[in-house]
Design a protein around this motif. Structure first.
Motif, mmCIF file in Angstrom:
data_model
loop_
_atom_site.group_PDB
_atom_site.id
_atom_site.type_symbol
_atom_site.label_atom_id
_atom_site.label_comp_id
_atom_site.label_asym_id
_atom_site.label_seq_id
_atom_site.Cartn_x
_atom_site.Cartn_y
_atom_site.Cartn_z
ATOM 1 N N TRP A 1 0.826 -1.200 0.000
ATOM 2 C CA TRP A 1 0.000 0.000 0.000
ATOM 3 C C TRP A 1 0.868 1.261 0.000
ATOM 4 N N SER A 2 1.920 1.217 0.834
ATOM 5 C CA SER A 2 2.830 2.340 0.925
ATOM 6 C C SER A 2 3.552 2.565 -0.403
ATOM 7 N N THR A 3 3.888 1.489 -1.068
ATOM 8 C CA THR A 3 4.522 1.594 -2.380
ATOM 9 C C THR A 3 3.576 2.249 -3.376
ATOM 10 N N ILE A 4 2.306 1.829 -3.334
ATOM 11 C CA ILE A 4 1.323 2.405 -4.252
ATOM 12 C C ILE A 4 1.179 3.907 -4.000
ATOM 13 N N THR A 5 1.042 4.287 -2.733
ATOM 14 C CA THR A 5 0.779 5.701 -2.463
ATOM 15 C C THR A 5 2.027 6.574 -2.603
ATOM 16 N N ASN A 6 3.204 6.023 -2.303
ATOM 17 C CA ASN A 6 4.404 6.857 -2.320
ATOM 18 C C ASN A 6 5.209 6.787 -3.609
ATOM 19 N N VAL A 7 5.024 5.741 -4.366
ATOM 20 C CA VAL A 7 5.835 5.587 -5.575
ATOM 21 C C VAL A 7 4.972 5.505 -6.832
ATOM 22 N N ILE A 8 4.022 4.591 -6.841
ATOM 23 C CA ILE A 8 3.273 4.332 -8.070
ATOM 24 C C ILE A 8 2.331 5.497 -8.407
ATOM 25 N N ILE A 9 1.569 5.958 -7.417
ATOM 26 C CA ILE A 9 0.618 7.041 -7.707
ATOM 27 C C ILE A 9 1.332 8.344 -8.101
ATOM 28 N N LEU B 1 11.628 11.176 -7.194
ATOM 29 C CA LEU B 1 12.191 11.767 -5.985
ATOM 30 C C LEU B 1 13.631 12.197 -6.230
ATOM 31 N N THR B 2 14.046 13.260 -5.541
ATOM 32 C CA THR B 2 15.430 13.700 -5.653
ATOM 33 C C THR B 2 16.328 12.711 -4.916
ATOM 34 N N ALA B 3 17.637 12.924 -5.066
ATOM 35 C CA ALA B 3 18.593 12.017 -4.441
ATOM 36 C C ALA B 3 18.304 11.873 -2.951
ATOM 37 N N ILE B 4 18.177 13.015 -2.292
ATOM 38 C CA ILE B 4 18.009 12.935 -0.833
ATOM 39 C C ILE B 4 16.642 12.369 -0.456
ATOM 40 N N LEU C 1 12.867 8.374 1.975
ATOM 41 C CA LEU C 1 11.546 7.735 1.894
ATOM 42 C C LEU C 1 11.396 6.573 2.879
ATOM 43 N N GLY C 2 12.371 5.664 2.867
ATOM 44 C CA GLY C 2 12.290 4.509 3.758
ATOM 45 C C GLY C 2 12.375 4.914 5.221
ATOM 46 N N LEU C 3 13.199 5.928 5.504
ATOM 47 C CA LEU C 3 13.354 6.372 6.891
ATOM 48 C C LEU C 3 12.043 6.920 7.431
ATOM 49 N N ILE C 4 11.316 7.616 6.549
ATOM 50 C CA ILE C 4 10.059 8.222 6.979
ATOM 51 C C ILE C 4 8.915 7.198 6.994
ATOM 52 N N LYS C 5 8.823 6.438 5.917
ATOM 53 C CA LYS C 5 7.653 5.572 5.769
ATOM 54 C C LYS C 5 7.821 4.214 6.440
ATOM 55 N N GLU D 1 12.906 15.703 9.970
ATOM 56 C CA GLU D 1 14.196 16.319 10.272
ATOM 57 C C GLU D 1 15.274 15.271 10.529
ATOM 58 N N LYS D 2 14.890 14.295 11.342
ATOM 59 C CA LYS D 2 15.823 13.220 11.665
ATOM 60 C C LYS D 2 16.179 12.444 10.390
ATOM 61 N N ALA D 3 15.152 12.166 9.591
ATOM 62 C CA ALA D 3 15.376 11.418 8.352
ATOM 63 C C ALA D 3 16.355 12.173 7.458
ATOM 64 N N ARG D 4 16.158 13.486 7.387
ATOM 65 C CA ARG D 4 17.022 14.295 6.546
ATOM 66 C C ARG D 4 18.470 14.239 7.043
ATOM 67 N N ARG D 5 18.640 14.343 8.354
ATOM 68 C CA ARG D 5 20.004 14.300 8.899
ATOM 69 C C ARG D 5 20.701 12.980 8.566
ATOM 70 N N ILE D 6 19.952 11.899 8.762
ATOM 71 C CA ILE D 6 20.540 10.583 8.484
ATOM 72 C C ILE D 6 20.856 10.442 6.995
ATOM 73 N N ALA D 7 19.919 10.939 6.167
ATOM 74 C CA ALA D 7 20.107 10.836 4.722
ATOM 75 C C ALA D 7 21.343 11.616 4.289
ATOM 76 N N GLU D 8 21.503 12.819 4.857
ATOM 77 C CA GLU D 8 22.667 13.634 4.501
ATOM 78 C C GLU D 8 23.963 12.903 4.842
ATOM 79 N N GLU D 9 23.955 12.328 6.036
ATOM 80 C CA GLU D 9 25.139 11.591 6.471
ATOM 81 C C GLU D 9 25.443 10.429 5.525
ATOM 82 N N ALA D 10 24.386 9.690 5.193
ATOM 83 C CA ALA D 10 24.566 8.523 4.326
ATOM 84 C C ALA D 10 25.097 8.952 2.961
#
Ligand SMILES: Nc1ncnc2c1ncn2[C@@H]1O[C@H](COP(=O)(O)OP(=O)(O)OP(=O)(O)O)[C@@H](O)[C@H]1O
Ligand SMILES: [Mg+2]
Lengths: 228, 252, 221
Positions: free
Chosen positions: A133-141, B97-100, B105-109, B116-125
């Protein structure tokens, strides 16, 4: 009177009722289109990612709508539904008919757009732990909707024109009102020229704005091969 | 199996229809170990990696990862994938999506970190793979292949996975861009990350691998130290294959 | 009468006294549209600046105007400038004009698709631009357009129901007449819907078949 004077005469005499009729046309179009998006998007998701019986049901719905004229659908809703106790006024029946019709077409446009998103995008999303679902809403849509913009623009313009089927159930929209004015004044060509210009101008403006929107939300590298 | 084993694969089989692709794979990977898998095209290397992070469901056999059997039906697939980073041959960055944002995305979702935290970690990575600030807001199509692949690596490591899987990460790159990606991978190996790398880059295997596995026809044919398997293979098939890629890559 | 009987009689009446008009109007409108579409696209591709600008304008107008409105213009409006057409002819011309705009787009996009792949090859063997178009690009583009054109026919067929507005007794009008006589809309509308569905479905099978054929012939993307 010459042609131009007759046009001026019509506008000055019937300007207000014409203006209201045009507003009504825009209203029917935008409500119908919105209904179409709100129904079409979930229909396309159900058709692609849903369980098999749902897929079949939605496919049948889409075929049914696309295989019959919109006016037949409108007459069903307006004249046949009261038989089972659902009585709608002409305006409501019109926007429902247009919305239900558009939903089927939009579902197809969305389906094709989602299909145009590369399979690898799915794998990448799943591999970092996103749910389906997350893939659909965040990537596919987000990708699919951008791909679908040109097709949706055509659909909107189509609805603008076909909102005139409300004429058949006596909704006082643009075509209806100009027919009445034409019959009253016998200035048919003149009044129809005014309304035709209205439709064409709105279509042109919509096309231009959609191009702008497409550019604004466009992303480098996110292009589709082949049009949908 | 010892508790220092992070990954333990036992008699793994996979069929595509009638096509028997994995024919009983046995492999154990220790915590902190980097394993290179080499082998001919179509031998099932990608399929093996995909089985490990459950993008593909194996038909028979067991995979134990992080002291938990992941080949049973009851497992939470997403939690497993979250703990396993995957780097694809064709990068597979999210195109919208941009590079960052790709890294975030995974950190947030998935990890539900605040932005903010996700951004910091992403920048570091991103910095750790040599993607500097001016590239963070570029879309994938605006980056070179080498940059894209490094962003993809950042996306994987930002999730702090226990295991990193690389599926031919450099074979879609122009020759002059391969080095920058291999350097990042070497660094990761030296940091003591656990990783399995499918690659034909023998130089990388010699430098960075703790162990090399030769894979052919759905099975592991030979395994051992890099020097042993690459420079002195025991089996005829490994010898031939290595000879052919050495020709191809014009190595000594 | 039970409802199955009602449905069947409605079907029979619509087929005998309405469908032929639907098909007549749609078919003639389709061919009018095809001729116009070809003319438009020829002018766009081979004509001068002004000519193609004019064609573009026409296409924008025809794609923006509601079909019902165009039917009114032709049927009610033209007599005032001395052109009186009966309703069937008005419907054919109205739907044909609109379809011409759409068919020119279908043709143009396949011409562009073919030209992108074959133009250089055609010029490189020494053909003039004109003969490259007429002997290489157009013949292939026509084939490539076939699925779109068949699909366009189903669109015209559905639109032909709008000729109800100027009193053409086609399938839909006939269904409405039955409904008005019986004070019951459900079965006649169902009957006419089934007819449209049957025709559209068959034609969509034809489209699929053509796609398959084209792919075999190497036209697929
Ligand atoms: N989704 C699939 N459906 C059917 N067959 C597949 C699928 N994926 C892979 N295969 C087949 O399984 C076999 C092994 O494929 P795999 O991609 O694992 O090989 P590989 O060792 O990674 O090869 P390469 O070096 O080409 O990447 C191949 O014969 C391939 O055609
Ligand atoms: Mg592979």
């Amino acid at each position: 009177m010459g042609f131009a004077e007759e046009i001026v005469y019509l506008v000055s005499t019937y300007g207000v009722s014409l203006f209201n009729a045009m507003l009504l046309t825009l209203e029917i179009t935008s409500i119908g289109f919105t209904l179409g998006v709100l129904l079409g998007l979930p229909i396309s998701l159900g058709r692609v990612y849903g369980p098999l019986p749902l897929k079949a049901l939605l496919a049948a719905y889409i075929e049914l709508i696309r295989g019959t004229p919109m006016i037949v659908q409108l007459f069903f809703i307006y004249y046949a539904l009261p038989l089972v106790g659902i009585k709608l006024d002409a305006f409501t029946a019109s926007i429902i008919a247009i919305g239900l019709n558009s939903a089927a077409y939009q579902a197809e446009y969305f389906r094709m757009a989602f299909g145009a998103v590369p399979r690898e995008q799915w794998e990448a999303a799943l591999s970092i732990g996103l749910s389906k679902w997350s893939t659909i809403t965040n990537v596919i849509i987000p990708q699919g909707v951008r791909i679908a913009i040109p097709a949706l623009t055509n659909e909107l313009i189509y609805l603008l024109k076909y909102s005139s089927i409300a004429y058949f159930v006596t909704v006082p929209e643009t075509v209806y009102v100009s027919k009445v004015i034409g019959a009253k004044t016998l200035l048919h060509i003149q009044i129809y020229t005014i309304t035709a210009v209205f439709y064409i101008l709105v279509a042109v403006v919509l096309t231009k704005s959609a191009k702008k929107l497409e550019e604004r939300v466009s992303i480098p590298g996110l292009v589709v091969k082949g049009r949908i | 199996m010892g508790s220092d084993k992070l990954l333990f694969i036992e008699d793994l089989h996979k069929y595509y229809g009638k096509h028997h692709v994995l024919k009983g794979v046995n492999l154990a990977v220790n915590e902190g170990e980097s394993v290179v898998i080499i082998g001919p095209s179509g031998s099932g290397k990608s399929t093996l990696l995909r089985c490990i992070n459950l993008l593909v469901k194996p038909d028979k056999g067991r995979i134990v990862f992080d002291n938990e059997e992941i080949t049973t039906g009851k497992i939470d697939v997403r939690r497993v994938r979250e703990k396993i980073g995957f780097v694809f041959q064709h990068f597979n960055l999210f195109l919208h999506l941009t590079a960052i944002e790709n890294v975030m995305l995974g950190l947030i979702k998935v990890k539900n970190y605040p932005r903010e935290k996700a951004r910091r970690i992403a920048e570091e990575a991103l910095l750790s793979v040599g993607i500097t600030e001016e590239l963070w807001n570029k879309y994938p199509a605006q980056l070179s292949g080498g940059q894209q692949q490094r962003v993809a690596i950042a996306r994987a490591i930002a999730m702090e996975p226990k295991l990193l899987l690389f599926d031919e990460p450099t074979s879609a790159l122009d020759p002059e861009l391969i080095g920058e990606v291999l350097k990042v991978m070497e660094k990761l190996a030296n940091e003591g990350r656990t990783m399995i790398v499918v690659t034909h880059e023998i130089g990388f295997a010699l430098k960075a691998a703790d162990r090399v596995v030769f894979f052919d026809d759905g099975k592991i044919i030979e395994e051992g130290s890099p020097e042993q398997v690459i420079l002195n293979p025991k089996t005829e098939r490994a010898r031939r294959f290595l000879f052919s890629i050495r020709e191809l890559y014009r190595l000594e | 009468m039970n409802s199955i009987e009602q449905l069947l009689t409605a079907l029979i009446i619509i087929v005998r006294y309405g469908l032929s008009n639907s098909i007549l109007v749609s078919t003639l409108a389709f061919f009018l549209g095809l001729i116009l579409g070809l003319i438009f696209v020829f002018i766009e591709v081979l004509g001068g600046r002004l000519a193609s600008w004019t064609v573009n304008l026409l296409v924008v107008i025809l794609r923006g105007i509601p079909p019902v409105l165009l039917l009114f213009i032709i049927f009610y409006g033209l007599p005032s400038i001395g052109i009186s057409l009966n309703n069937v002819v008005s419907a054919i011309i109205g739907l044909g004009l609109i379809s011409g705009a759409y068919q020119s787009q279908i043709l143009r996009s396949s011409i562009q698709a073919v030209a992108a792949r074959q133009m250089e090859a055609a010029l490189s063997i020494g053909l003039s631009k004109w003969s490259a178009y007429t002997s290489v690009i157009f013949p292939q583009a026509l084939r490539l357009s076939l699925p779109g054109l068949v699909n366009e026919y189903t669109i015209i067929l559905k639109d032909s129901s709008l000729a109800y507005a100027i009193g053409v007794v086609e399938a839909f009008t006939q269904a409405v007449h039955i409904a008005q006589a019986r004070f019951e809309y459900f079965t006649p509308l169902l009957a006419v819907a089934l007819l449209y569905l049957a025709i559209c479905f068959s034609l969509s099978q034809v489209v699929n078949y053509i796609y398959l054929k084209l792919r075999v012939l190497g036209y697929g993307q």
